[in-house]
Design a protein around this motif. Structure first.
Motif, PDB file in Angstrom:
ATOM      1  N   GLY A  82       0.786  -1.230   0.000  1.00 19.63           N
ATOM      2  CA  GLY A  82       0.000   0.000   0.000  1.00 19.63           C
ATOM      3  C   GLY A  82       0.811   1.269   0.000  1.00 19.63           C
ATOM      4  O   GLY A  82       0.373   2.304  -0.491  1.00 19.63           O
ATOM      5  N   HIS A 106      -4.058  -4.292 -10.748  1.00 18.19           N
ATOM      6  CA  HIS A 106      -4.528  -3.883  -9.428  1.00 18.19           C
ATOM      7  C   HIS A 106      -5.509  -2.722  -9.559  1.00 18.19           C
ATOM      8  O   HIS A 106      -5.470  -1.956 -10.518  1.00 18.19           O
ATOM      9  CB  HIS A 106      -3.332  -3.467  -8.567  1.00 18.19           C
ATOM     10  N   LEU A 107      -6.369  -2.582  -8.573  1.00 19.09           N
ATOM     11  CA  LEU A 107      -7.367  -1.516  -8.619  1.00 19.09           C
ATOM     12  C   LEU A 107      -6.725  -0.133  -8.522  1.00 19.09           C
ATOM     13  O   LEU A 107      -7.218   0.836  -9.085  1.00 19.09           O
ATOM     14  CB  LEU A 107      -8.341  -1.689  -7.462  1.00 19.09           C
ATOM     15  N   SER A 108      -5.622  -0.056  -7.796  1.00 15.89           N
ATOM     16  CA  SER A 108      -5.025   1.259  -7.569  1.00 15.89           C
ATOM     17  C   SER A 108      -4.078   1.626  -8.706  1.00 15.89           C
ATOM     18  O   SER A 108      -3.233   0.822  -9.113  1.00 15.89           O
ATOM     19  CB  SER A 108      -4.286   1.218  -6.248  1.00 15.89           C
ATOM     20  N   ASN A 109      -4.200   2.853  -9.192  1.00 13.73           N
ATOM     21  CA  ASN A 109      -3.363   3.287 -10.303  1.00 13.73           C
ATOM     22  C   ASN A 109      -1.895   3.382  -9.933  1.00 13.73           C
ATOM     23  O   ASN A 109      -1.020   3.052 -10.730  1.00 13.73           O
ATOM     24  CB  ASN A 109      -3.837   4.657 -10.774  1.00 13.73           C
ATOM     25  N   ILE A 118      -0.197   1.688  -7.865  1.00 14.80           N
ATOM     26  CA  ILE A 118       0.441   0.373  -7.845  1.00 14.80           C
ATOM     27  C   ILE A 118       0.670  -0.117  -9.272  1.00 14.80           C
ATOM     28  O   ILE A 118       1.732  -0.658  -9.598  1.00 14.80           O
ATOM     29  CB  ILE A 118      -0.413  -0.618  -7.044  1.00 14.80           C
ATOM     30  N   ALA A 173     -20.344   1.975 -24.385  1.00 14.00           N
ATOM     31  CA  ALA A 173     -19.970   2.459 -23.060  1.00 14.00           C
ATOM     32  C   ALA A 173     -18.649   3.213 -23.176  1.00 14.00           C
ATOM     33  O   ALA A 173     -17.782   2.823 -23.942  1.00 14.00           O
ATOM     34  CB  ALA A 173     -19.835   1.285 -22.111  1.00 14.00           C
ATOM     35  N   PRO A 174     -18.506   4.281 -22.436  1.00  5.24           N
ATOM     36  CA  PRO A 174     -17.243   4.989 -22.468  1.00  5.24           C
ATOM     37  C   PRO A 174     -16.117   4.115 -21.953  1.00  5.24           C
ATOM     38  O   PRO A 174     -16.353   3.179 -21.201  1.00  5.24           O
ATOM     39  CB  PRO A 174     -17.485   6.188 -21.558  1.00  5.24           C
ATOM     40  N   LEU A 226     -12.421   3.839 -14.612  1.00  2.16           N
ATOM     41  CA  LEU A 226     -11.330   3.993 -13.647  1.00  2.16           C
ATOM     42  C   LEU A 226     -10.087   4.479 -14.377  1.00  2.16           C
ATOM     43  O   LEU A 226      -9.281   5.207 -13.854  1.00  2.16           O
ATOM     44  CB  LEU A 226     -11.041   2.668 -12.962  1.00  2.16           C
ATOM     45  N   LYS A 248      -9.194   8.384 -15.346  1.00  6.26           N
ATOM     46  CA  LYS A 248      -8.685   9.329 -14.352  1.00  6.26           C
ATOM     47  C   LYS A 248      -7.176   9.299 -14.271  1.00  6.26           C
ATOM     48  O   LYS A 248      -6.567  10.108 -13.597  1.00  6.26           O
ATOM     49  CB  LYS A 248      -9.268   8.989 -12.977  1.00  6.26           C
ATOM     50  N   ALA A 288     -10.534  10.028  -5.515  1.00  8.57           N
ATOM     51  CA  ALA A 288     -11.773   9.252  -5.594  1.00  8.57           C
ATOM     52  C   ALA A 288     -11.623   7.949  -4.835  1.00  8.57           C
ATOM     53  O   ALA A 288     -10.513   7.468  -4.633  1.00  8.57           O
ATOM     54  CB  ALA A 288     -12.108   8.967  -7.053  1.00  8.57           C
ATOM     55  N   LEU A 327     -12.103   4.829  -5.444  1.00  8.00           N
ATOM     56  CA  LEU A 327     -11.437   3.670  -6.022  1.00  8.00           C
ATOM     57  C   LEU A 327      -9.970   3.933  -6.305  1.00  8.00           C
ATOM     58  O   LEU A 327      -9.225   3.023  -6.609  1.00  8.00           O
ATOM     59  CB  LEU A 327     -12.154   3.241  -7.301  1.00  8.00           C
ATOM     60  N   GLU A 328      -9.578   5.186  -6.265  1.00  3.25           N
ATOM     61  CA  GLU A 328      -8.177   5.462  -6.541  1.00  3.25           C
ATOM     62  C   GLU A 328      -7.297   5.333  -5.323  1.00  3.25           C
ATOM     63  O   GLU A 328      -6.086   5.355  -5.416  1.00  3.25           O
ATOM     64  CB  GLU A 328      -8.054   6.871  -7.129  1.00  3.25           C
ATOM     65  N   LYS A 329      -7.925   5.312  -4.171  1.00  2.68           N
ATOM     66  CA  LYS A 329      -7.139   5.110  -2.962  1.00  2.68           C
ATOM     67  C   LYS A 329      -6.443   3.766  -3.057  1.00  2.68           C
ATOM     68  O   LYS A 329      -6.904   2.847  -3.737  1.00  2.68           O
ATOM     69  CB  LYS A 329      -8.061   5.109  -1.747  1.00  2.68           C
ATOM     70  N   VAL A 330      -5.359   3.660  -2.338  1.00  2.00           N
ATOM     71  CA  VAL A 330      -4.597   2.426  -2.434  1.00  2.00           C
ATOM     72  C   VAL A 330      -5.388   1.263  -1.849  1.00  2.00           C
ATOM     73  O   VAL A 330      -5.414   0.177  -2.394  1.00  2.00           O
ATOM     74  CB  VAL A 330      -3.245   2.585  -1.731  1.00  2.00           C
ATOM     75  N   GLU A 331      -6.109   1.574  -0.770  1.00  2.00           N
ATOM     76  CA  GLU A 331      -6.944   0.520  -0.198  1.00  2.00           C
ATOM     77  C   GLU A 331      -8.242   0.455  -0.988  1.00  2.00           C
ATOM     78  O   GLU A 331      -9.330   0.515  -0.439  1.00  2.00           O
ATOM     79  CB  GLU A 331      -7.228   0.792   1.279  1.00  2.00           C
ATOM     80  N   ALA A 332      -8.105   0.410  -2.278  1.00  2.00           N
ATOM     81  CA  ALA A 332      -9.292   0.392  -3.132  1.00  2.00           C
ATOM     82  C   ALA A 332     -10.112  -0.842  -2.795  1.00  2.00           C
ATOM     83  O   ALA A 332      -9.589  -1.954  -2.803  1.00  2.00           O
ATOM     84  CB  ALA A 332      -8.868   0.348  -4.570  1.00  2.00           C
ATOM     85  N   LEU A 355     -16.411  -1.861  -5.852  1.00  2.00           N
ATOM     86  CA  LEU A 355     -16.400  -2.205  -7.283  1.00  2.00           C
ATOM     87  C   LEU A 355     -17.514  -3.200  -7.589  1.00  2.00           C
ATOM     88  O   LEU A 355     -18.224  -3.074  -8.589  1.00  2.00           O
ATOM     89  CB  LEU A 355     -15.039  -2.790  -7.650  1.00  2.00           C
ATOM     90  N   SER A 394     -21.018  -1.100 -18.297  1.00  2.00           N
ATOM     91  CA  SER A 394     -20.033  -0.024 -18.211  1.00  2.00           C
ATOM     92  C   SER A 394     -18.780  -0.463 -17.474  1.00  2.00           C
ATOM     93  O   SER A 394     -17.704   0.066 -17.696  1.00  2.00           O
ATOM     94  CB  SER A 394     -20.631   1.165 -17.480  1.00  2.00           C
ATOM     95  N   GLU A 429     -13.395  -2.928 -16.071  1.00  2.00           N
ATOM     96  CA  GLU A 429     -12.880  -3.059 -14.707  1.00  2.00           C
ATOM     97  C   GLU A 429     -12.936  -4.507 -14.251  1.00  2.00           C
ATOM     98  O   GLU A 429     -12.031  -5.014 -13.625  1.00  2.00           O
ATOM     99  CB  GLU A 429     -13.698  -2.199 -13.741  1.00  2.00           C
TER     100      GLU A 429
END
Lengths: 330, 740
Positions: free
Chosen positions: A112, A149-152, A154, A209-210, A214, A217, B7, B9-14, B19, B29, B33
């Motif tokens: 993290g 990963h979800l976080s950019n 990372i 869909a665009p 995520l 951004k 935002a 979801l951008e936090k590291v602890e996403a 989601l 949409s 993801e």
């Protein structure tokens, strides 16, 4: 009346002094809470306080475990810094060997804290390149995990690690099982150039869909960086192999000598689970080109065109990618 | 520079939970993801599979979360997640022993979730879970899997019976039991079958077959599981049925609460639920009752089964089962013998060894012996047993309880096969009614009254009683021979006929015909005795009140009315007393059923009439013992209590027992307090509020004094106005207008 009398009595009760008696324990307060407990075993959740500076090997191990398990970010970073120092010292001090360090530290790729990740990259850079080669498959697994990963943050830091891996062991990266197609999958999903997902979803309605909500951004710099690393990856994959020097003993060596590398018959996949197309290994340039042509060329060139039109840093990166592609496939 | 807002979801602890929520709201949409996360899942899976035992806890955590995410949205992206169920299955099959506990639970849960979303079918889920249930050493996993398997089977049978799935699982269970008879694995088959039987999900013969195989297993636990199923499974099923029908909702109360309390969504939902439940309940009431056969009736080849069971577990001297379990098996065997009227001759000689007062649980053995007796058992096989019981148990020297138990046991046997008795023995036993102990006297009198009904010749003349003597003299009481069966009919058919006749007559009266034309109808009848229908009625009522005889004491039975006797004969054919059948009655029975076709309406009426007749009986027109016999169903079998209890009859209770009995159900009284006070404190402890009256009584005097003074100072007009208001209010149902 009755109730007020009662209240008076109750009030009085509050201020009455308890009589103390000799030889008897003091009465427990009204708000006393019993905190004693019983346990079969007690786990002390703390690090040892003793630092024995004499044994460097022990200290190395301790720092390694600290780097993985410590709760505080700073502590993890400091432990990583210590290990980096030890590895870059002359002579290098590595009691566990590269494989040991790698297996322990790879989960930190998606740590993290940003400082920990940068320190981890520094640590990787001081590892002996030749010793990383055999572990490429494992490193790639974690890299792929980090890239999606979800976080950019990372994701971007993972790209740096991939870049390092390409520098250190480019050929192995492209040719290990799953190294080529699966990594490309991750790239495409990262960039949003995904033919399979896009078509599957957008065909169902008249609106498209665009692109990746995520992903939008993450800004142009991040995208440019991703395209750059992709270009580098493709370059490495399409790099023409140097012709092997003729040696008269090669034939006999092949038959009678023990092979010099680990798992020489990996391409036969004798003991593993059967592989599908994605996790298959593509050991040479031609097979890589062929499978790229079949699966990804259209999607990536389409995405690239779009990126080029954007101009700016992204456009420039796309141009690099274009060059890499035309050089590799041409 | 202003700090950029990050935002969620951008936090590291996403968080994947967020989601997941977004994906489920708008799957199209968020396809990209999800694809990312699918790749991440795949990468984590690779990491995990490469070294399942050494993988770090962080990786496990990540994998756990990703598995969860994918499971929840798998139905939205069927193409992409096609291999997902296979991944989970593979993971469970190969690594269930070494998997982290939480991850393991998650994998099982995800698999079930995917099943509920109809991504996979029940069969594939159950065939995955079942082998693991049997092999895993982990207790927690076993209980988890067991509950999941049961709930999945329930769910897939909830709308309509899923025959194919049931058949598959039943075959799997059957194979499990039969493949290795020595292992305890069969336990799971018995547990699952029993649970599903209890819930009435499986009601056919196949589960009984599984249990039958379990009974013939070598493993003690499995055998006991199977035997207990046959002995108690149906009772359990009934109990559960009653329980579920018991929990009724008070709809009135809920509605009333809705008018008083604050209107919230939750309350509304509760009301809806209650209404729904009531509706469902009503619908269920009107549905035809499911015809559930008892497990004992569904056994295929009961003779072979009982024989095998007896030879394998009881007759075999090498068998080392505990006595308790042997008794259970014995109960099952004898129950089968009694119910299906099987013939296992060696069973009776086997009993001899156990019929001594010193034998542990001897009353259970006696009960089993009684159970194993039916009218097709040869009397010469039973006679030595009866003699042995009499010799061992019944003597002046033995304890009174033992003596009473012995006589009772003999009576239970004799009810089922009266021919097992010799004259001298019976006379000896009947003499025990001169004993001092009440239990023995009762037992002996019971035996006597039984033989008055079934075989009065065996009794000495002075013990026969009036009824039996009369019957003997007139030749009505005839001794049935061995193997002779009673002539059967439809239960209660004569009641129906009587009713129909009455209806017909009434109709005729209405049409203006004379009542005396009753014999017109008789002409149609085939019996040419041709007497009046009125006479018919008289004749039957005559037997009902048994003429002008004096009242008869309870132990010497009054002659049963003909209609009731017929019914009883159906219920317990072997217990039934000798019928006093006249030829006319016989004709009458056969007539209606053979000359007309009974419609469903007829059958419904028949049932109603039967019920009425039963109520008549319950109201005390017959003796106590007879009522008991009517209530008792042949399928209930004999228990040790039946043998033991009569001996307790004469026992006086001690003072402590009486005090405890009186105290039972009353509030505890630690200190001296009034009942009111105890109730009040109990109410307070339960957190219930006080009534308005109580509140008014407790209200501080000073708060009320102002109003009281003001009331006194009111003018005459004001007073009358408020009085009028009061009356109007009371008419319209109070301030809340409850009446309207």
């Amino acid at each position: 009346m009755g109730s007020s009398n009662k209240k008076k009595k109750e009030k009085k009760k509050d201020f009455q002094k308890a009589k103390l008696k000799i030889g008897k324990a003091k009465a427990k307060a009204a708000n006393f809470t019993d905190t004693s407990f019983k346990a079969k075993s007690i786990v002390v959740n703390q690090q040892t306080l003793v630092t024995d500076t004499s044994d460097t090997a022990e200290q190395f191990k301790q720092n390694l475990s600290l780097a993985v398990n410590a709760k505080a970010d700073n502590q993890r970073r400091d432990a990583l810094a210590y290990i980096t120092n030890q590895l870059s010292a002359n002579p290098r001090n590595n009691p566990l060997g590269t494989s040991g360090v790698l297996t322990k530290l790879l989960p930190l790729l998606s740590d993290g804290s940003a400082s920990v990740r940068t320190q981890l990259l520094k640590l990787f850079r001081v590892l002996v390149p030749a010793e990383v080669g055999p572990h490429v498959e494992k490193v790639l697994m974690y890299i792929r995990g980090g890239m999606t990963h979800l976080s950019n943050d990372i994701r971007n830091d993972t790209l740096n690690v991939l870049e390092w891996l390409l520098e250190v062991a480019g050929d192995e990266t492209a040719s290990c099982p799953g190294g080529w197609l699966k990594t490309l999958n991750s790239f495409s999903s990262m960039l949003g150039w995904n033919p399979s997902v896009g078509s599957a979803m957008s065909n169902k309605g008249w609106t498209s869909a665009p692109r990746a909500t995520l992903g939008t951004k993450k800004g142009p710099e991040a995208q440019a960086r991703q395209i750059q690393v992709l270009a580098k990856f493709l370059q490495t994959g399409f790099r023409p192999e140097a012709p092997i020097q003729y040696s008269p003993m090669a034939y006999r060596d092949n038959i009678y000598r023990l092979p010099g590398m680990p798992n020489p018959f990996a391409y036969l996949n004798l003991f593993g689970t059967p592989r599908d197309e994605d996790s298959e290994m593509y050991p040479d340039r031609i097979s890589r080109q062929r499978v790229f042509d079949a699966k990804w060329r259209a999607a990536i060139s389409a995405g690239m065109e779009g990126a080029r039109k954007e101009g700016g840093t992204v456009g420039r990166a796309a141009a690099t990618l274009d060059r890499a592609l035309s050089a590799g496939l041409g | 520079m202003v700090k950029r807002k990050v935002a969620a979801l951008e936090k590291v602890e996403a968080d994947l939970v967020n989601l997941q929520y977004k994906i489920r709201r708008d799957p199209r949409s968020y396809a990209q993801e999800f694809y990312d996360q699918w790749l991440a899942y795949d990468a984590q899976r690779q990491i995990f599979i490469s070294s399942p035992s050494t993988v770090s806890s962080e990786d496990i955590k990540k994998f756990h979360d990703l598995v969860d995410l994918v499971a929840h949205v798998a139905d939205l992206y069927p193409d992409l997640t096609a291999p997902y169920p296979d991944h989970l299955k593979e993971l469970l099959n190969q690594h269930h022993a070494t998997l982290d506990k939480e991850l393991r639970e998650k994998v099982v849960g995800s698999l079930v979730l995917v099943r509920r979303k109809d991504v996979i079918d029940s069969t594939s889920l159950l065939t995955t879970l079942f082998p693991i249930l049997i092999t895993t050493p982990s207790k927690s996993l076993r209980s988890l899997l067991y509950t999941k398997i049961i709930s999945d089977l329930r769910e897939s049978n909830s709308k309509s019976t899923n025959h194919r799935l049931n058949r598959t699982i039943q075959t799997v269970l059957h194979n499990l039991v039969t493949s290795d008879r020595t292992s305890t694995k069969g336990m799971w088959a018995t547990r699952i079958t029993r649970e599903l039987w209890r819930r009435q999900i499986w009601t056919d013969a196949k589960p009984c077959d599984v249990m039958k195989e379990a009974c013939l297993s070598d493993n003690e636990k499995v055998v006991v599981g199977g035997v207990r199923f046959f002995l108690g499974g149906d009772k359990e099923r009934e109990d559960l049925d009653d329980e579920s029908s018991d929990e009724d909702v008070n709809i009135k109360k809920v509605k009333h609460q809705g008018t008083i309390n604050k209107k919230t969504k939750k309350r509304q939902k509760a009301l809806d639920k209650a209404v729904d439940k009531i509706k469902r309940h009503d619908r269920k009431k009107h549905e035809p009752h499911p015809l559930n056969f008892s497990a004992l009736h569904l056994i295929h080849d009961p003779q072979g089964f009982a024989e095998k069971l007896f030879q394998k577990h009881l007759q075999n001297t090498k068998n080392r089962f505990s006595l308790e379990n042997k008794l259970l098996i014995l109960q099952l065997v004898t129950r089968l013998v009694g119910l299906h009227k099987l013939t296992i001759i060696s069973l009776y000689s086997w009993f001899v060894r156990y019929l001594t007062p010193k034998q542990l649980n001897v009353t259970s053995f006696l009960a089993s012996l009684a159970q194993a007796t039916h009218n097709l058992v040869p009397p010469d096989v039973l006679e030595p047993l009866v003699v042995k019981i009499a010799n061992e148990f019944v003597s002046e020297a033995s304890a009174t309880e033992v003596c009473a138990a012995g006589i009772n046991a003999i009576r239970e046997v004799a009810i089922r096969q009266p021919l097992c008795m010799t004259e001298t023995l019976l006379q000896d036993l009947v003499m025990y009614q001169k004993s001092k102990d009440k239990g023995v006297v009762m037992a002996s009198k019971g035996l006597q009254s039984l033989y008055r009904e079934v075989y009065p010749e065996l009794l000495q003349r002075k013990y026969r009683g009036k009824q039996a003597t009369m019957g003997l003299r007139s030749g009505e009481t005839k001794q049935r021979k061995f193997g002779e069966e009673e002539v059967g009919g439809i239960e209660g058919i004569e009641l129906l006929e009587q009713y129909k006749e009455e209806q017909k007559r009434r109709k005729r009266e209405e049409e203006g015909l004379e009542n005396g034309d009753g014999d017109k109808k008789e002409d149609d009848d085939e019996d040419d005795e041709g007497f009046h229908s009125d006479e018919w009625e008289v004749a039957s009522t005559d037997s009902d009140s048994s003429g002008g005889w004096i009242d008869v004491p309870s132990d010497s039975e009054s002659d049963e009315p003909a209609k009731k006797r017929q019914r009883k004969g159906e219920e317990d054919a072997d217990k039934a007393p000798e019928l006093v059948d006249t030829a006319a009655e016989l004709n009458r029975i056969s007539k209606l059923a053979t000359t007309s076709i009974l419609t469903p309406a007829d059958l419904a009426k028949l049932e109603e009439l039967l019920r009425e007749a039963k109520i008549d009986k319950a109201l005390g027109r017959t003796s106590k013992r007879k009522k008991e016999l009517i209530d008792r169903h042949i399928e209930d079998g004999v228990t040790a209590d039946d043998i033991e209890l009569p001996a307790q009859l004469g026992k006086k209770t001690t003072k402590e027992e009486r005090v405890a009995l009186a105290r039972d159900g009353k509030p505890g009284r630690d200190e001296h307090k009034s009942t009111q006070a105890i109730r009040k404190s109990k109410k307070e402890a339960e957190g219930k509020s006080t009534t308005n009256k109580e509140k008014a009584r407790k209200k501080n005097f000073l708060m009320t004094i102002g109003k009281a003074r003001a009331k006194n100072k009111r003018s005459l007009v004001e007073t009358s106005k408020s009085m009028k208001m009061h009356i109007a209010r009371s008419k319209s149902g109070g301030r809340r207008k409850n009446g309207t």
